[in-house]
Enzyme design. Structure first.
Site, PDB file in Angstrom:
ATOM      1  N   ASN A   1      13.610   4.626  -1.257  1.00  0.00           N
ATOM      2  CA  ASN A   1      13.988   5.947  -0.626  1.00  0.00           C
ATOM      3  C   ASN A   1      14.411   5.824   0.177  1.00  0.00           C
ATOM      4  O   ASN A   1      14.768   5.033   1.036  1.00  0.00           O
ATOM      5  CB  ASN A   1      12.552   6.332  -0.509  1.00  0.00           C
TER       6      ASN A   1
ATOM      7  N   ASP B   1       5.598   3.128  -4.867  1.00  0.00           N
ATOM      8  CA  ASP B   1       4.603   3.490  -5.581  1.00  0.00           C
ATOM      9  C   ASP B   1       4.893   2.764  -7.159  1.00  0.00           C
ATOM     10  O   ASP B   1       3.919   2.637  -7.855  1.00  0.00           O
ATOM     11  CB  ASP B   1       4.157   4.964  -6.291  1.00  0.00           C
TER      12      ASP B   1
HETATM   13  N1  CTP Z   1       0.597   3.355   0.636  1.00  0.00           N
HETATM   14  C1  CTP Z   1       0.774   2.339   0.706  1.00  0.00           C
HETATM   15  N2  CTP Z   1       1.114   1.511  -0.690  1.00  0.00           N
HETATM   16  C2  CTP Z   1       1.328   2.074  -1.868  1.00  0.00           C
HETATM   17  C3  CTP Z   1       1.616   3.825  -1.283  1.00  0.00           C
HETATM   18  C4  CTP Z   1       1.062   4.584  -0.107  1.00  0.00           C
HETATM   19  O1  CTP Z   1       0.055   1.243   1.188  1.00  0.00           O
HETATM   20  N3  CTP Z   1       1.799   1.240  -2.893  1.00  0.00           N
HETATM   21  C5  CTP Z   1       0.570   3.805   2.024  1.00  0.00           C
HETATM   22  C6  CTP Z   1       1.382   5.018   2.940  1.00  0.00           C
HETATM   23  O2  CTP Z   1       2.249   3.284   4.083  1.00  0.00           O
HETATM   24  C7  CTP Z   1       1.017   5.594   3.692  1.00  0.00           C
HETATM   25  C8  CTP Z   1      -0.386   5.869   3.226  1.00  0.00           C
HETATM   26  O3  CTP Z   1      -0.546   4.963   1.706  1.00  0.00           O
HETATM   27  O4  CTP Z   1       0.203   5.389   5.378  1.00  0.00           O
HETATM   28  C9  CTP Z   1      -0.091   7.386   2.004  1.00  0.00           C
HETATM   29  O5  CTP Z   1       1.402   7.122   1.210  1.00  0.00           O
HETATM   30  P1  CTP Z   1       1.597   8.384   0.447  1.00  0.00           P
HETATM   31  O6  CTP Z   1       2.831   7.467   0.151  1.00  0.00           O
HETATM   32  O7  CTP Z   1       2.423   9.759   0.967  1.00  0.00           O
HETATM   33  O8  CTP Z   1       0.411   8.065  -0.289  1.00  0.00           O
HETATM   34  P2  CTP Z   1       0.281   7.973  -2.460  1.00  0.00           P
HETATM   35  O9  CTP Z   1      -1.476   7.673  -1.752  1.00  0.00           O
HETATM   36  O10 CTP Z   1       1.218   7.153  -2.602  1.00  0.00           O
HETATM   37  O11 CTP Z   1      -0.156   9.498  -2.562  1.00  0.00           O
HETATM   38  P3  CTP Z   1       1.254  10.201  -3.487  1.00  0.00           P
HETATM   39  O12 CTP Z   1       2.457   9.436  -3.699  1.00  0.00           O
HETATM   40  O13 CTP Z   1       0.362  10.683  -4.743  1.00  0.00           O
HETATM   41  O14 CTP Z   1       1.588  11.296  -2.494  1.00  0.00           O
END
Ligand code: CTP
Length: 392
Positions: A205, A274
């Site tokens: 990203n 993710d």
């Molecule tokens: N995060 C993490 N590990 C992952 C994904 C996210 O530690 N595998 C952490 C990020 O560093 C951030 C927080 O979770 O501090 C939110 O990340 P975000 O990508 O917005 O949230 P997600 O839980 O992945 O939700 P979504 O992608 O469904 O919005």
């Protein structure tokens, strides 16, 4: 706005003090230059007057419209006195308490923090007399910045060069910050992760790591012991910060848990992928053999796992959303057991990836929202730390 007294002494690096004055002014500081008579041989007072908007003073007393000005008054409300470059001669006078010119007199009268930036020939810098004088100043509470290594004006290579103005600015900024994180161990994650498809391709990203690096720097400036766990970026680790470089989300997971036991705070600013390709190919996939569909496997959610084993630690998460911004972020805060979440709306100009600014809201557990204006990530980092400091 900060008030900085910049003391310039008579070494060849005095020309660099003009750039330093400029950097201070650009940061929003009010800068007042005082020079030794020898400094005025190297650079004209008018240069500083033009850059700072104030006359550069050399003499103890100046007649101005029939009235004598006491230059000791220059120190009133000064936040810091920076002597850069500081020659061996001026350092010696400061160490022995001489007050034979305006600059040395101001040093004796100053009750604000004093920063000394030695700059001289390598042999002079190594001389026991100079070393003793520098040690004496440090013992008395002056903050002495190490000179850079490099080619000196006299043509020799070694230690004694005045550091770059940008580095002196960072040193000064750190000196002015509160030390409210002293003794606290913190983890900051930053940057993107890369999930390889084959040896030459990956999923990632646009995160550049700016927010996480700004937090790591601000934490370190405020006294914390910082481990920065960073995905691939072009940024240099801030001074005093331990950097652990990782590539994938899985590597980041393991690195974070390696340091989790001993830490009290985690700032999870990384943009963690993710998903990863289900099957990482050992060899480069050839065009002719490529499938058009990519099968993905979910990565472990690092922050969710940290939240399950939180204990008395504080966890700060980040979220980038495009709709129902506050609701989504508060849900994440509760689901991951966080103390604060910093959220930005990727649809807003100046917010998000790869820009030096951000426009965020800070949400706490009870759902209170602090909406902040557009600001530099460096400034935002300190703002976030002020909020976290309230929680501690
Ligand atoms: N995060 C993490 N590990 C992952 C994904 C996210 O530690 N595998 C952490 C990020 O560093 C951030 C927080 O979770 O501090 C939110 O990340 P975000 O990508 O917005 O949230 P997600 O839980 O992945 O939700 P979504 O992608 O469904 O919005």
């Amino acid at each position: 706005m900060k008030k900085i007294i910049l003391g310039v002494t008579g070494g060849i690096a005095a020309y660099k003090a003009a750039e330093l004055a400029r950097v201070f002014v650009r940061s929003g500081a009010e800068v007042q230059v005082v020079m030794t008579p020898a400094a005025a041989e190297f650079i004209a007072p008018l240069t500083f007057q033009t850059l700072t908007g104030h006359p550069a003073y050399i003499e103890m007393y100046t007649e101005r419209s029939g009235e004598k000005i006491r230059h000791i008054d220059l120190l009133s409300e000064a936040d810091v006195f920076v002597v850069a470059p500081a020659t061996a001669n001026t350092i010696g006078k400061m160490a022995f308490g001489f007050a034979d010119n305006l600059l040395t007199t101001l040093y004796l009268a100053a009750d604000c923090p004093v920063i000394v930036v030695p700059s001289m020939n390598v042999n002079m810098f190594k001389h026991p007399a100079v070393k003793d004088n520098i040690d004496q100043l440090s013992r008395r509470g002056c903050l002495v910045m190490d000179p850079d290594q490099g080619e000196l004006a006299c043509g020799v290579y070694g230690s004694g060069r005045m550091p770059e103005p940008a580095d002196i600015f960072l040193f000064t900024r750190a000196a002015l910050k509160p030390k409210d994180y002293k003794g606290i161990k913190a983890i900051v994650t930053a940057g993107p992760t890369r999930e390889p498809l084959d040896p030459v391709r990956f999923i990632s990203n646009p995160s550049t790591g700016l927010m996480g690096y700004a937090l790591a720097r601000a934490l370190s400036e405020r006294g914390a012991e910082v481990t920065l766990i960073s995905g691939p970026t072009h940024l240099r680790a801030p001074a005093g910060v331990k950097k652990v470089a990782v590539n994938t989300a899985e590597e980041m997971y393991r690195a974070v848990f390696d340091y989790y036991d001993k830490c009290r705070l985690v700032f999870k600013a990384a943009a963690v992928s993710d998903f990863r390709p289900l099957d990482e190919k050992k060899h480069k996939v050839k065009k002719a053999d490529a499938a058009y569909n990519l099968e993905l496997a979910p990565n472990r959610d690092i922050l969710l796992e940290l939240g399950k084993q939180k204990g008395s630690r504080h966890l700060i998460g980040f979220a980038a959303e495009t709709k129902e911004v506050i609701e989504n972020a508060h849900d994440k805060l509760l689901r991951k057991n966080l103390d604060l979440i910093i959220v930005n709306n990727l649809k807003e100009p100046g917010a998000g990836f790869a820009v030096p600014t951000n426009r965020v809201s800070i949400i706490n557990r009870s759902g209170e929202v602090e909406k902040l204006p557009l600001m530099e990530k460096e400034e935002l980092a300190d703002h976030i730390l002020d909020r976290v400091s309230d929680l501690l």
